[in-house]
Design an enzyme around this catalytic site. Structure first.
Site, PDB file in Angstrom:
ATOM      1  N   HIS A   1      40.442  40.481  36.286  1.00 28.78           N
ATOM      2  CA  HIS A   1      40.258  40.869  37.716  1.00 28.78           C
ATOM      3  C   HIS A   1      41.518  41.719  38.205  1.00 28.78           C
ATOM      4  CE1 HIS A   1      43.274  37.347  38.366  1.00 28.78           C
ATOM      5  NE2 HIS A   1      43.502  38.282  39.458  1.00 28.78           N
TER       6      HIS A   1
ATOM      7  N   SER B   1      48.804  38.563  40.044  1.00 27.16           N
ATOM      8  CA  SER B   1      48.108  38.129  38.973  1.00 27.16           C
ATOM      9  C   SER B   1      48.381  38.875  37.526  1.00 27.16           C
ATOM     10  CB  SER B   1      46.564  38.243  39.094  1.00 27.16           C
ATOM     11  OG  SER B   1      46.015  37.354  40.307  1.00 27.16           O
TER      12      SER B   1
ATOM     13  N   ASP C   1      39.352  35.777  31.659  1.00 25.06           N
ATOM     14  CA  ASP C   1      40.134  36.765  32.545  1.00 25.06           C
ATOM     15  C   ASP C   1      41.377  37.424  31.804  1.00 25.06           C
ATOM     16  OD1 ASP C   1      41.014  38.048  34.918  1.00 25.06           O
ATOM     17  OD2 ASP C   1      41.717  36.221  35.859  1.00 25.06           O
TER      18      ASP C   1
END
Length: 256
Positions: free
Chosen positions: A71, A203, A118
């Site tokens: 992402h 992230s 992810d």
């Protein structure tokens, strides 16, 4: 009375409902500054032409490859990304830093809606020069389990509080692997008895357990360090065969 985790069936139903409120994982809340350059595998993803514009973390797993969350580059063209290795303070130009553009990226059936797979591999524009400040981290074995209660380390350059500015220097946090509310594709962590965890802005950073990367910062539920839900990491051990196959394929293409 001792806290009892929900049954697996109930946890699955609750998690499906809660995922609509999930947010990208990121900062380190309640952690502390890492010793400078003690995590030489740590990478900072920044916007090209804008030094210090850290937006995601990553991990050097090979001189030419960084592992991060899918992402992170979902809405950013790879040509605009600058990968920085050897950093401690991402707001300054340190002599240990090495900068790279992105040669190509590799996805593995990323499902943004359900927050599955992810994981993303970035091939650097050239191999990194390995040193005391820039080094690779060890991958786990394919399908290697990480038991409940395992002590690990999360890290990143995101905000150190929900209303604080992003950290300039690398932060790290000791966390505990838990199974409540977790899914098979994830590793989940919790910090008992205090408000601490990962949050928005960083992230893609690693979860390191016994010197091995076992997770990639993926998402949190209902905000940062709520003390209600664990933090979610992509389970790296599910993708080791894919990672190694991708590396072999790229290296084979580069041979004369």
């Amino acid at each position: 009375m001792a806290h009892r985790p929900p049954s697996p069936a109930l946890a699955s139903v609750l998690l499906a409902l809660l995922l609509s409120g999930a947010a990208r994982a990121a900062e380190i809340v309640g952690g502390h500054e890492a010793q400078p350059h003690s995590r030489p595998y740590m990478a900072s993803l920044q916007m090209r032409g804008n030094p210090g514009s850290h937006f995601c973390g990553g991990t050097l797993i090979h001189p030419s490859f960084v592992l991060t969350a899918a992402h992170c580059l979902r809405d950013i063209p790879q040509r605009l990304v600058n990968v920085v290795l050897g950093a401690h303070n991402v707001r300054t130009q340190e002599p240990t830093q090495q900068h790279f553009s992105v040669a190509q990226v590799f996805l593995n059936n990323y499902d943004a809606e359900n927050k599955l797979n992810d994981v993303l591999l970035i091939q650097l524009s050239s191999p990194a020069n390995l040193s005391a400040s820039v080094a690779t981290v060890q991958l786990p074995q394919q399908d290697q389990p990480v038991p409940h209660g395992t002590q690990c380390l999360a890290m990143g350059w995101g905000r150190v509080g929900a209303h604080d500015p992003p950290a300039q220097v690398l932060q790290e946090l000791n966390v505990t692997v838990v199974t409540f509310f977790c899914r098979p594709h994830n590793i989940c962590t919790f910090v008992p008895r205090r408000k601490a965890g990962i949050c928005f802005g960083d992230s893609g950073g690693p979860l390191i357990c016994d010197g091995i990367i076992q997770g990639i910062d993926s998402f949190v539920i209902w905000g940062c360090a709520t003390r209600l839900f664990p933090d979610f990491f992509t389970r790296v051990a599910l993708y080791v065969d894919w990672i190694r196959s991708t590396l072999r394929r790229v290296e084979a293409k580069g041979r004369p």
